[in-house]
Each structure stands twice: as structure tokens, then as C-alpha cells.
Design a protein around this motif. Sequence first.
Motif, PDB file in Angstrom:
ATOM      1  N   VAL A 135       1.836  21.950  23.988  1.00 38.30           N
ATOM      2  CA  VAL A 135       2.869  21.729  23.028  1.00 38.30           C
ATOM      3  C   VAL A 135       2.575  22.324  21.609  1.00 38.30           C
ATOM      4  O   VAL A 135       1.327  22.207  21.208  1.00 38.30           O
ATOM      5  CB  VAL A 135       3.193  20.102  22.600  1.00 38.30           C
ATOM      6  CG1 VAL A 135       4.058  19.847  21.389  1.00 38.30           C
ATOM      7  CG2 VAL A 135       3.687  19.498  23.841  1.00 38.30           C
ATOM      8  N   TRP A 136       3.456  23.356  21.087  1.00 35.29           N
ATOM      9  CA  TRP A 136       3.339  23.962  19.885  1.00 35.29           C
ATOM     10  C   TRP A 136       4.090  23.643  18.965  1.00 35.29           C
ATOM     11  O   TRP A 136       5.349  23.771  19.330  1.00 35.29           O
ATOM     12  CB  TRP A 136       3.054  25.554  20.227  1.00 35.29           C
ATOM     13  CG  TRP A 136       2.202  26.108  21.091  1.00 35.29           C
ATOM     14  CD1 TRP A 136       2.133  25.934  22.465  1.00 35.29           C
ATOM     15  CD2 TRP A 136       0.867  26.587  20.749  1.00 35.29           C
ATOM     16  NE1 TRP A 136       0.897  26.390  23.060  1.00 35.29           N
ATOM     17  CE2 TRP A 136       0.306  27.085  21.917  1.00 35.29           C
ATOM     18  CE3 TRP A 136       0.354  27.048  19.362  1.00 35.29           C
ATOM     19  CZ2 TRP A 136      -0.806  27.571  21.999  1.00 35.29           C
ATOM     20  CZ3 TRP A 136      -0.732  27.681  19.510  1.00 35.29           C
ATOM     21  CH2 TRP A 136      -1.754  27.877  20.925  1.00 35.29           C
ATOM     22  N   CYS A 175       3.681  12.118  23.466  1.00 34.76           N
ATOM     23  CA  CYS A 175       4.720  13.103  22.594  1.00 34.76           C
ATOM     24  C   CYS A 175       5.996  12.638  23.600  1.00 34.76           C
ATOM     25  O   CYS A 175       5.983  12.538  24.826  1.00 34.76           O
ATOM     26  CB  CYS A 175       3.968  14.544  23.024  1.00 34.76           C
ATOM     27  SG  CYS A 175       5.428  15.954  22.421  1.00 34.76           S
ATOM     28  N   ILE A 200       7.340  24.606  23.685  1.00 37.35           N
ATOM     29  CA  ILE A 200       6.564  23.861  24.587  1.00 37.35           C
ATOM     30  C   ILE A 200       6.757  24.260  26.061  1.00 37.35           C
ATOM     31  O   ILE A 200       7.715  24.801  26.665  1.00 37.35           O
ATOM     32  CB  ILE A 200       7.368  22.371  24.853  1.00 37.35           C
ATOM     33  CG1 ILE A 200       7.425  21.822  23.409  1.00 37.35           C
ATOM     34  CG2 ILE A 200       6.794  21.391  25.888  1.00 37.35           C
ATOM     35  CD1 ILE A 200       8.311  20.710  23.230  1.00 37.35           C
ATOM     36  N   ALA A 230       1.833  20.320  30.040  1.00 35.47           N
ATOM     37  CA  ALA A 230       2.617  20.753  29.076  1.00 35.47           C
ATOM     38  C   ALA A 230       1.688  21.193  27.865  1.00 35.47           C
ATOM     39  O   ALA A 230       0.779  20.190  27.724  1.00 35.47           O
ATOM     40  CB  ALA A 230       3.753  19.990  28.275  1.00 35.47           C
ATOM     41  N   ASP A 250      -1.206  12.765  26.388  1.00 33.87           N
ATOM     42  CA  ASP A 250      -2.398  13.563  26.186  1.00 33.87           C
ATOM     43  C   ASP A 250      -3.276  13.455  27.320  1.00 33.87           C
ATOM     44  O   ASP A 250      -3.382  12.248  27.966  1.00 33.87           O
ATOM     45  CB  ASP A 250      -2.777  13.438  24.873  1.00 33.87           C
ATOM     46  CG  ASP A 250      -3.592  12.339  24.200  1.00 33.87           C
ATOM     47  OD1 ASP A 250      -3.960  11.497  25.229  1.00 33.87           O
ATOM     48  OD2 ASP A 250      -4.044  12.347  22.993  1.00 33.87           O
ATOM     49  N   ARG A 305      -1.161  24.563  17.942  1.00 30.79           N
ATOM     50  CA  ARG A 305      -1.276  23.745  19.043  1.00 30.79           C
ATOM     51  C   ARG A 305      -1.331  22.345  18.694  1.00 30.79           C
ATOM     52  O   ARG A 305      -2.405  21.732  18.282  1.00 30.79           O
ATOM     53  CB  ARG A 305      -2.213  24.307  19.889  1.00 30.79           C
ATOM     54  CG  ARG A 305      -2.231  23.566  21.599  1.00 30.79           C
ATOM     55  CD  ARG A 305      -3.467  24.279  22.455  1.00 30.79           C
ATOM     56  NE  ARG A 305      -4.503  24.051  21.891  1.00 30.79           N
ATOM     57  CZ  ARG A 305      -5.664  24.936  22.146  1.00 30.79           C
ATOM     58  NH1 ARG A 305      -5.566  25.815  22.835  1.00 30.79           N
ATOM     59  NH2 ARG A 305      -6.836  24.438  21.773  1.00 30.79           N
ATOM     60  N   ILE A 355       5.363  12.839  17.956  1.00 29.62           N
ATOM     61  CA  ILE A 355       4.209  12.909  18.505  1.00 29.62           C
ATOM     62  C   ILE A 355       3.446  11.792  17.963  1.00 29.62           C
ATOM     63  O   ILE A 355       3.504  11.396  16.563  1.00 29.62           O
ATOM     64  CB  ILE A 355       3.284  14.126  18.225  1.00 29.62           C
ATOM     65  CG1 ILE A 355       3.796  15.374  18.949  1.00 29.62           C
ATOM     66  CG2 ILE A 355       1.745  13.764  18.569  1.00 29.62           C
ATOM     67  CD1 ILE A 355       2.946  16.575  18.664  1.00 29.62           C
ATOM     68  N   PHE A 394       9.756  24.581  17.805  1.00 30.12           N
ATOM     69  CA  PHE A 394       9.036  24.125  18.912  1.00 30.12           C
ATOM     70  C   PHE A 394       8.832  25.216  20.099  1.00 30.12           C
ATOM     71  O   PHE A 394       9.786  25.936  20.213  1.00 30.12           O
ATOM     72  CB  PHE A 394       9.500  22.923  19.567  1.00 30.12           C
ATOM     73  CG  PHE A 394      10.005  21.853  18.698  1.00 30.12           C
ATOM     74  CD1 PHE A 394       9.041  21.147  18.156  1.00 30.12           C
ATOM     75  CD2 PHE A 394      11.195  21.627  18.258  1.00 30.12           C
ATOM     76  CE1 PHE A 394       9.120  19.911  17.280  1.00 30.12           C
ATOM     77  CE2 PHE A 394      11.451  20.484  17.329  1.00 30.12           C
ATOM     78  CZ  PHE A 394      10.634  19.873  16.735  1.00 30.12           C
ATOM     79  N   TYR A 406      -0.668  17.813  27.396  1.00 33.70           N
ATOM     80  CA  TYR A 406       0.116  16.775  27.864  1.00 33.70           C
ATOM     81  C   TYR A 406       0.495  16.639  29.129  1.00 33.70           C
ATOM     82  O   TYR A 406       0.585  17.869  29.881  1.00 33.70           O
ATOM     83  CB  TYR A 406       1.419  16.347  27.212  1.00 33.70           C
ATOM     84  CG  TYR A 406       1.171  16.143  25.457  1.00 33.70           C
ATOM     85  CD1 TYR A 406       0.892  14.933  24.929  1.00 33.70           C
ATOM     86  CD2 TYR A 406       0.879  17.165  24.558  1.00 33.70           C
ATOM     87  CE1 TYR A 406       0.601  14.595  23.617  1.00 33.70           C
ATOM     88  CE2 TYR A 406       0.739  17.159  23.218  1.00 33.70           C
ATOM     89  CZ  TYR A 406       0.613  15.697  22.720  1.00 33.70           C
ATOM     90  OH  TYR A 406       0.288  15.702  21.417  1.00 33.70           O
ATOM     91  N   PHE A 429      11.992  14.749  18.787  1.00 32.55           N
ATOM     92  CA  PHE A 429      10.782  15.181  19.087  1.00 32.55           C
ATOM     93  C   PHE A 429       9.864  14.291  18.187  1.00 32.55           C
ATOM     94  O   PHE A 429      10.041  14.002  17.059  1.00 32.55           O
ATOM     95  CB  PHE A 429      10.346  16.720  18.412  1.00 32.55           C
ATOM     96  CG  PHE A 429       9.059  16.998  18.926  1.00 32.55           C
ATOM     97  CD1 PHE A 429       8.695  17.673  19.972  1.00 32.55           C
ATOM     98  CD2 PHE A 429       7.862  17.096  17.880  1.00 32.55           C
ATOM     99  CE1 PHE A 429       7.431  18.019  20.437  1.00 32.55           C
ATOM    100  CE2 PHE A 429       6.958  17.376  18.119  1.00 32.55           C
ATOM    101  CZ  PHE A 429       6.453  18.057  19.445  1.00 32.55           C
TER     102      PHE A 429
END
Length: 167
Positions: free
Chosen positions: A72-73, A49, A5, A70, A111, A89, A29, A3, A93, A27
Motif C-alpha cells: 500500500v502506497w 488497512c 495499491i 498488498a 499487516d 509506502r 489505516i 493511492f 498487508y 480508505f
Amino acid sequence: YLFNIVLTLADNTQLTLTQDEIWQDSFCIDTASSSTSSFDIGCAIIGKCSFTINNIEGDYDGYDFFNATAVVWVGLEGDVTSNTQNYYRMGFYTVDEPQKANGLISLTLLDNMWKFDRPFENVTINYPATALSIVQALCSYCGVQLAGTSANFHGYNFSIAAAPQDV
């Protein structure tokens, strides 16, 4: 999973969280295109998320996460011998519900679809208009950047003669 983030707090402080700060197996999503019991045409579901930050040492006690944004990756371990990792990616969010308890900080992030949950009567659109120009006007009104450098989508150049009257 790996992660990365990047959180930007309301005071513009930036924090980068990795799998080292994220509580194991917390974690998640959630995305959907319809409700769970039906297929809803024209429906847009707000993606969510969530994850929990390990704050047992108190490293994040002084931070206010409410309304933080954020990126998020999520990454996958690549070739272990060359130590490569590939990140993807997952979205942009906004923190909606930060909860602090027992050395943990649980964050729920929405999101950018949540920004469209508002009346559109003040949006200025000159008709006839293309589908693309309408989407651009709505995104601008709601403060959402349209993804990509070229916002062409199927039917983007379809011309709409007038605003709908029954909405």
C-alpha cells in the motif's frame, strides 16, 4: 490523497488500484502500539488497512481477493504545475475479509504482524544470541522479511544468555 495499491492475488494475478477504483472516503489505516484503554508494555498490535473497491461495472467480479497480498502506497499531490506526486509506502498487508455486495468490494487487510501470532516452540535459536539474531530467526520462521538492508535497531547487539523459561 492518492493511492497506489498493488494487490497480488493467490493465483499470482496482479492488480494495481488507484484513487479512481477506491470508493470515496473508504480508505483507512489503523495502527496502534497499545490497547485503547491502557499502555501495554511489550504489546504488538496488528495493523489494519481497509478500503472499498468500486465494482459497480463488474470489473472485478472474477477475482478472488481472499489471502491476496498488498503493498500500500499513499501519495500527496505535489507541485500541480509540474504534475509531481510523492508516494509513501505504508506497509505490506494480507487480505483477511473480502466482502462483495451491491457493486462494492470491501477489503480488510492485516499487516504482516499477524504472521507472528503463532507458537514459537519450533524456532531454532542457539544461545547465547544477540537480539538481532533472535529477531532474524523469528522473522524467518514466520515468513516475514525484516525491513531494510541493515536491520540494526537500538540494542540489536545485546547478548541474551538463554531462552526465557516462563513464556
